[in-house]
Each structure stands twice: as C-alpha cells, then as structure tokens.
Design a protein around this motif. Structure first.
Motif, PDB file in Angstrom:
ATOM      1  N   ILE A  46       0.787  -1.036   0.092  1.00 51.19           N
ATOM      2  CA  ILE A  46      -0.068  -0.041   0.081  1.00 51.19           C
ATOM      3  C   ILE A  46       0.860   1.376   0.043  1.00 51.19           C
ATOM      4  N   ILE A  47       0.364   2.337  -0.835  1.00 54.31           N
ATOM      5  CA  ILE A  47       1.239   3.703  -0.829  1.00 54.31           C
ATOM      6  C   ILE A  47       0.053   4.681  -0.741  1.00 54.31           C
ATOM      7  N   THR A  48       0.092   5.155   0.317  1.00 55.89           N
ATOM      8  CA  THR A  48      -0.860   6.249   0.753  1.00 55.89           C
ATOM      9  C   THR A  48      -0.621   7.628   0.331  1.00 55.89           C
ATOM     10  N   HIS A  49      -1.533   8.244  -0.180  1.00 56.16           N
ATOM     11  CA  HIS A  49      -1.223   9.712  -0.589  1.00 56.16           C
ATOM     12  C   HIS A  49      -2.163  10.656  -0.200  1.00 56.16           C
ATOM     13  N   SER A  50      -1.955  11.987  -0.043  1.00 60.60           N
ATOM     14  CA  SER A  50      -2.840  13.024   0.386  1.00 60.60           C
ATOM     15  C   SER A  50      -3.118  13.839  -0.830  1.00 60.60           C
ATOM     16  N   SER A  51      -4.403  13.786  -1.184  1.00 60.93           N
ATOM     17  CA  SER A  51      -5.173  14.284  -2.463  1.00 60.93           C
ATOM     18  C   SER A  51      -4.976  15.923  -2.374  1.00 60.93           C
ATOM     19  N   ASN A  52      -4.663  16.498  -3.420  1.00 61.34           N
ATOM     20  CA  ASN A  52      -4.375  17.804  -3.310  1.00 61.34           C
ATOM     21  C   ASN A  52      -5.799  18.644  -4.301  1.00 61.34           C
ATOM     22  N   GLY A  53      -6.680  17.763  -4.465  1.00 56.75           N
ATOM     23  CA  GLY A  53      -7.749  18.350  -5.409  1.00 56.75           C
ATOM     24  C   GLY A  53      -7.549  18.351  -6.853  1.00 56.75           C
ATOM     25  N   ASP A  54      -6.481  18.294  -7.315  1.00 54.56           N
ATOM     26  CA  ASP A  54      -6.183  18.635  -8.857  1.00 54.56           C
ATOM     27  C   ASP A  54      -6.684  17.219  -9.549  1.00 54.56           C
ATOM     28  N   ARG A  55      -6.728  17.582 -10.761  1.00 53.98           N
ATOM     29  CA  ARG A  55      -7.145  16.491 -11.863  1.00 53.98           C
ATOM     30  C   ARG A  55      -5.876  15.491 -11.947  1.00 53.98           C
TER      31      ARG A  55
END
Length: 845
Positions: free
Chosen positions: A396-405
């Motif tokens: 698993i690699i977790t990421h924080s979304s920045n809301g960009d496409r």
C-alpha cells in the motif's frame, strides 16, 4: 530448587477397571455378573478409557499452555526477521548521461534466486569518488587507497578530531563533448550529448528536439549559441580559466562547465548530478572496538550527539557554500549509514593543493568537537542503498489528495510492475451525500472514524516514466483535498499467491495464502461490507489471539509460519459476513526468508525483471560488498523458554548500585566502558544517586563524555529507575599522575628497553582508567594510589628490575581535594580515576 510436580496420570486402564469392579459390591450388591459380556462391565471399561484419556491430558503441559505462560511474562515468539545488506550499483559505461532511478522495493536476486529488495529509491549518478583528503592539525593526508582497500580504515578527522578538521571528497566530472565538434551541420554524438545534458540534468527541456541548425558558434568559435524562438542559451569559453559559462533562458544560477585541453583537443566536462537530485553518500564506519555498543533488549537508540558538522561544496563563486542535507542517518558520523544531500547547481571544478586532480568537491568540517571516539571510516560509497531479504507480493502507498485532476504519487517497483487498485477514503461529504437523509451527525462521524475505502475506477495511471513519482489523472470525479485519503494497492502477478477469498459466515474460518513465512508487521487485509446497498472495504486489525476480542471486533490472527489467516467465532472476534464472491482480500504482504537470507558477500548480482531498460545488465551491474546479516528464523518454543530465563536474569529495574551500573553500560548505541553508582553524601538528598560515566576512547588522555552522551544515559536510566530515586549522570574526575623513581636493573639487560617497559606498564597496565588496576579492568573509582603498590607494579613489569629506589608520586595538576599526603600516597574522591602519560624513570645498572 523447583517445586515438585504431581503425577496425575498414575493409573493404567486395567487398574482403573479393577478399582471400579472392587466398588460394585459396596454400591450395587445385587450385581453379580462381572463377566465382560455384561453391559455394566462394558460401561465401566468405557468410563475407564475416558478417565485415562482425561488424566493423560491433565498430566501434560501443552505448547499452548507454555505460550500463555510466556504471554503472562510479556514474552511472545519472535517472528522471522529479514537479513539486510548494502548493495552498490555500477555503470557499465561510467559516462552515461541518462539519469537512472532505482525504485523502492526493486527486486534483486542471487544466483540461487534468493530475493532481496531495496529499502528506498535511489537516483544513480555516473561518477565516482576520485579523491579523499583529510585536513587536520597534522596537515593534509590522502585516504583514497585506504578507502578502496578492504580491511583498512582511516580517521575521518584525525586522531583527535579537533575543531576545523575536515574531510574532502572529490567527485569525477563526466565527459560532455568535444568543443571543436559542436556545432556541426551533421548529426554527431557530441551535439546530442550536449542536448541530453541540458535537458536531463539542467531541466532545459526546449533543447531536446532541436536540429543542428539551431546550434552554431560565434565570436571566432569562442561561443556556442543555441536559439529556439525567443529562447536562447550561450556557452562562453574562457580558456585561461579552463571553464565554459552557461547563461540564458532557464538558467537561474551561475553554471560552469570544465574545459580541459588534452592532446590538442578541448574536451568539456560537467558536474554529474541533475537538478534537485537527492544523493546518498554511504559511510561504512569501523566498529570492531573492544567495547561494543550498548544494547538493552529491543530498546531503540535515543542519542543526539553534541558534535556539530558543517557540510559544504565548492561553488562557482570561488568559495565554499553550505550544502543542503536532507537527512543524516550517521548521526554526525557516530554510526554507519547514509547522508542524503540535495544537489546544488553551482558546483565548480578545482584542485586542492598539493594534489593536482581537478574535481568537484564536497567537504565536511568539525564545528564543535565532542567525539568520545573520533570516527574511523572503512569506506565511502556512491550509488549504494540498503536491501532487505523480503519479497513483496502486495503493498500500500498512501497519498494526500490535493484536489487537482492530475496528481503525482510516490512510486515503487510493484506500482510499476504489478496490478493496481486505487482506493479513496470515504469523507464526511461522501457519507452526507449518500446517507444524510437516513443518519444523524453522530452516526456519520462514527462511519468516518471506522475509515471505509471505496474502489476507484475512473482514473489513468501513467507507468511509462521511471521516476520516484508516478502521475495519476482523474477523468471525471476527483478525490477531495484531504490528508492520507488516497492509496494505491499494488499486487504482484503470481500464480502461487492467493490474495482474495470469500467468507461462508461460519466460525473459525481459515484461509491459506499458499506462500510463507510472512512479515507480520506489514501484513494487512480488508473485508467488504454492505452499507445501504453499496459495498465498501474496511481494514481489519491483526491480533496475536482472540483472548481480548469481542463479538464486534474486526480482528484476525495471522499464522505467519503457515501463511494462514484465522477469524473468530462471533463471540471472540467478529465473523466476516458471508458472500458468494470474494469479500476478503490481502492488500499488503511480504515474504521473508529469515536466516536463509544471511548470504555471503558478492552474492547479489542481478536486477530481477527491471522496470526500465536502463537497469539491464548491459547498462548496470550490482554487488553486495559485505555479507547480509540480521536474518533470523521464526523463534521456536524452546528458544523462547531459554530467552525468558535469560531475560529474567537481566536487570530491567535499577534497584541496586550494580543494576544502575549495568544499565548505564547497556545504554543503546553508546560505547560505555565503565560506570560507577555513587550513593548520596550527608549534604545531599537521600534519594539521590550519582552515576559516573567513562566512555570508551583510544587517546592517552581519557575523553570526558559529552553532554549528549550523558543525556542519553540519563534518559535510559530514568526509564528503569525506581519512582523514589533521583538519578544524576556525571563526568568522572580524571587525575593525571606521574611517577618519579630510580630503578636498579641487572647488568645483562638493556637500560632503554627496560625503561620503556616500565613506562608502558605504568601508563597502560596500572595507572589507567580502562585497562589499569590489579585486575586489568581499570583503576577503581576513588581508590587511593599507594606508593607500595607502585613499587610492586614496577618490580613486576619486567624481569630486568633488581630493586626500586627513591620512588615519588606526583599529581600533575594538584588541587585542594587531590594532592599527595604525608605518607607519599594520593587519596582520591569517590568519582575520581587516575591516568598517566609521562614518567621520570631513571635506570641504574
């Protein structure tokens, strides 16, 4: 003395039947038929058989009982641990211009197909360390040969590591092009190399597709001009200073190439690092000292050195500039590890007199010197990273979304080579939109705490580019801007790995992964749940047993050695809901080879199924210069019992003075040679105990512990002290003593050799805080130095001594507390130790 164990299984089947028959007349006198065909006798034999079985099991302590007993003592069986080593990547063609990325978890194999994986990603550089120069109070010293010769080491900053001492590393420039061959009307390798370097190293992308007609020389061949539309670059040659200055579009700092005239040709060289590249320098320090580093069970090292080092690089400005250090795993060169630095653009070639090599230079300088033991280095390496003996099947690699496409996620080997599932965590807005008409605010907050994940399908994962980050494009819906709300689950393509199952809703379900043993710490599963006619995934929690699990606890047990997942019975541990399709899946799993992974040096030689053609054997070779260590197999019950007995004997609570001293010596990560616990005096609180610390050192004058050294020991002791005890960790008081004596020797012996033996005996074997005293374990704290004992030490130092005359003890720096008394002896205070460096020994024949 152990307690006697009662024997419960003390009767055989025949004895139980005979005893029951004897009781028949007492309880059933009308029963007269005792033959075996009688139904009553049959029942007696049946119950005797059951009784014998029950007594048999009651009289034995099974393995399950031992595991529970060990659990009460805080001990559980240790899982298999992976071996680890350092692997170094080598370029087949050292002057290759294309930057190469080795992703995290890249699989490496031995000839026996033992799998290792890189622990982190690394950017490879096509250069090497061509010079190592130490600058100290004794002058400059070249150490490159020691670095490249196995079995040799060198002092990083000299024997004393004084302030201002430094270690300079010279890095080889990479060949760029022949000045006379650029520009040319025809395509040639030199022009292509220039364009590649500008594009891939300086991030000037607009030059990569230019034709040769956009590159030409002006100013009588002293300047190369590159033009594309309104963008322009100039390369100005300065022969007198052997450099080429680059200016123009996209150039923010002063950048220089190095110009070298060789055999009537002008070759241009450049720095080997690309823009914003993070580079690790691996330091392998000498560790084979007589006093090992302390270790106390599984406690981590908690030590902040008092030493301050300054990292610099030689810049185009003509002076040394500060080098940006990302992280220092060596703790100021206290231990082996890596120093990660961010590459500057304005490196400049120079030589360090009297050495002639024209190189790019990095330098580390001692700003504050408080080393207890100045570092010695076995080797320094580029393109080296740690690798562990594991085989990742799912991660698993977790990421924080920045809301960009379009977003970039951390990449890995399995992300690029495996099957991918993108999951997005359900947010407050998601639950409000789906169930806001059915649930109140409190119920929605409970759903958010649980953390449900939803599979996401409307995206595109770009695997074409090998870099530390991978772009993901969301087509329509975009995950909201939130912390750690998006993750990529990547699974290896393997026929032998069972990664999904379906529950039948029955208690005690067990599923086999078909692969084992497994790393327990990274293992994760999730179970699909139905909420309002839609399915969501929920991570379940791994536990060691179901003893404390309730009926609604989402717990499971992993049998790492068998590769099995076990669920509860609905009373202890929840049962996964039944489903006709797979509703249980593994999202993180690593195999471990344990002790088998402790391979020899030079065994790792192949990158398995590389993510890029540039990592193929024709471009890159690999090797582990040292053997892999640390791999252990799953602990057996017998081994755990022995460990339990050993740990019960090991002091974990500082009750006595000896406990404090032993705990201080075992402080994790520190070389503590000696420790002395001193009870409080009359003027001090009765709860106060002082602990004097002597660090291991190799200098003639003993080294005092630094503040960071003392703080680490104090923190360690505070974890184990009694609540009513106050601990104060102090420096010892070192007293320098000199001996003045007239020694008569036998005439057949050499006077000078005898004098040297006597002085060596006094300095190293008697008046020494680490190796002196009667037993050779160091002079006792606070022990008076008696003239009579010095007489005896000199007499026993060599067979050449006939007698000792006129012996006198001298305190080199006397004080009110430490001085020679009327009898010629030297009384010491409780935390004092003696040492000596020089003596006045007069030899008479």
């Amino acid at each position: 003395m152990t307690l006697p164990l009662p024997q419960l299984d003390n009767q055989t089947f025949e004895e139980l039947v005979a005893e029951a028959r004897k009781l028949i007349p007492r309880y059933a006198p009308e029963w007269t038929d005792y033959n075996i065909h009688d139904p009553g006798i049959t029942f007696i034999e049946l119950f005797a058989w059951l009784t014998e079985l029950q007594r048999y099991y009651l009289d034995r302590v099974r393995d399950e009982n031992y595991l529970k007993f060990l659990k009460l003592l805080g001990i559980k069986l240790q899982d298999a641990r992976p071996a680890s080593t350092d692997v170094t990547f080598y370029f087949v063609e050292r002057q290759m211009l294309t930057p190469v990325i080795v992703p995290q978890r890249t699989k490496l194999v031995t000839q026996e197909e033992m799998v290792f994986e890189t622990d982190t990603s690394i950017s490879l550089v096509s250069t090497q360390i061509d010079q190592i120069i130490r600058s100290s109070a004794t002058g400059l010293k070249e150490n490159l040969d020691s670095d490249r010769t196995k079995g040799l080491c060198f002092s990083a900053f000299g024997e004393d590591a004084e302030v201002g001492s430094s270690l300079s590393l010279g890095l080889e420039p990479i060949y760029l092009f022949d000045w006379d061959k650029v520009a040319s009307c025809e395509e040639n390798a030199d022009t292509e190399r220039l364009k590649q370097y500008l594009d891939r190293y300086l991030d000037i992308n607009w030059v990569k597709n230019l034709g040769n007609r956009n590159i030409y020389k002006i100013d009588e061949g002293k300047t190369i001009l590159i033009i594309y539309g309104d963008q322009e670059l100039t390369l100005d040659l300065d022969r007198s200073h052997q450099q080429v200055k680059i200016t123009g579009s996209g150039i923010r700092e002063s950048i220089y190439f190095f110009a070298s005239e060789e055999e009537d040709k002008l070759f241009i060289y450049a720095q080997p690092f690309s823009i914003n590249q993070k580079i690790p320098l691996t330091f392998n320090l000498f560790e084979n000292y007589p006093v090992p580093k302390g270790k106390h069970r599984e406690e981590p090292v908690d030590f902040v050195p008092s030493v301050v080092l300054r990292w610099e690089y030689y810049s185009t400005a003509g002076y040394w500039r500060s080098l940006e250090i990302e992280r220092d795993e060596t703790q100021m060169l206290y231990q082996s590890g890596r120093v990660w630095f961010r590459v500057p653009l304005d490196l400049k070639v120079r030589n360090i007199f009297p050495f002639a090599e024209q190189l790019y230079w990095l330098r580390v300088t001692v700003e504050r010197s408080e080393y207890e033991l100045p570092p010695k280095i076995n080797s320094i390496a580029l393109n080296t990273i740690s690798a562990s003996g594991v085989n990742t099947l799912a991660e698993i690699i977790t990421h924080s979304s920045n809301g960009d496409r379009r977003q970039t996620f951390p990449s890995s080997y399995l992300v690029l080579k495996g099957d991918n599932i993108l999951q997005v965590k359900m947010s407050y807005e998601d639950w409000r939109a789906k169930l806001g008409h059915e649930l109140d605010e409190t119920e929605i907050q409970e759903l958010i705490k649980i953390e449900y994940w939803q599979d996401w399908y409307d995206y595109e994962l770009d695997k074409t580019e090998n870099s530390e980050f991978i772009p993901i494009t969301f087509r329509e819906d975009i995950p909201p801007r939130e912390k750690d709300n998006v993750r990529v689950v990547s699974v290896a393509e393997s026929d032998n790995f069972q990664r999904s199952f379906h529950s039948n809703g029955l208690p005690y379900q067990t599923f086999s992964l078909k692969q084992f043993p497994i790393v327990t710490t990274t293992f994760k599963i999730q179970v699909k749940e139905k909420i309002d006619n839609e399915y969501y995934w929920r991570d379940w929690i791994r536990v060691n047993d179901f003893d404390a699990s309730g009926s609604q606890d989402n717990h499971y047990i992993l049998e790492a050695q068998k590769g099995e997942i076990c669920f509860g019975d609905g009373v202890n541990g929840k049962i996964p809901p039944p489903d006709n399709q797979d509703n249980i899946r593994v999202i993180s799993c690593q195999l471990v080879r344990g002790e088998r992974g402790n391979i020899e040096a030079n065994a790792i030689n192949t990158i398995y199924n590389p993510v890029s053609g540039l990592l193929g054997k024709e471009f890159i070779t690999i090797n582990n210069d040292r053997a892999a260590t640390g791999g252990t197999s799953h602990e057996s019950l017998a081994t755990a019992k022995r460990r339990m007995r050993q740990e019960l004997k090991t002091s974990d609570r500082a009750i006595t003075e000896q406990d404090l001293e032993q705990l201080a010596i075992n402080t994790p990560g520190l070389r503590v040679a000696r420790a002395k616990a001193i009870v409080s005096s009359k003027d001090e609180p009765s709860s106060l105990i002082k602990v004097a610390i002597v660090p291991y050192s190799e200098t003639p004058i003993p080294t005092e512990p630094s503040e960071g050294f003392l703080k680490a020991i104090r923190q360690h002791l505070n974890k184990h002290r009694l609540i009513t005890t106050q601990i104060e960790v102090i420096k010892p008081h070192f007293v320098e003593i000199s001996v003045k004596a007239v020694v008569r020797i036998y005439p057949e012996h050499n006077p000078e050799q005898t004098r040297q033996k006597i002085e060596h005996c006094l300095t190293q074997q008697f008046l020494n805080p680490l190796t002196g005293g009667d037993e050779g374990k160091g002079w006792s704290f606070g022990r008076t130095v008696y003239r009579s004992e010095v007489y005896q030490a000199i007499a026993n130092s060599t067979e050449a001594v006939d007698c000792v005359e006129n012996l006198k003890l001298i305190v080199v720096n006397p004080s009110q507390k430490i001085k020679v008394d009327r009898a010629g002896n030297i009384p010491l205070v409780t935390h004092s130790l003696v040492y000596s460096t020089k003596h006045q020994i007069e030899i008479e024949v």
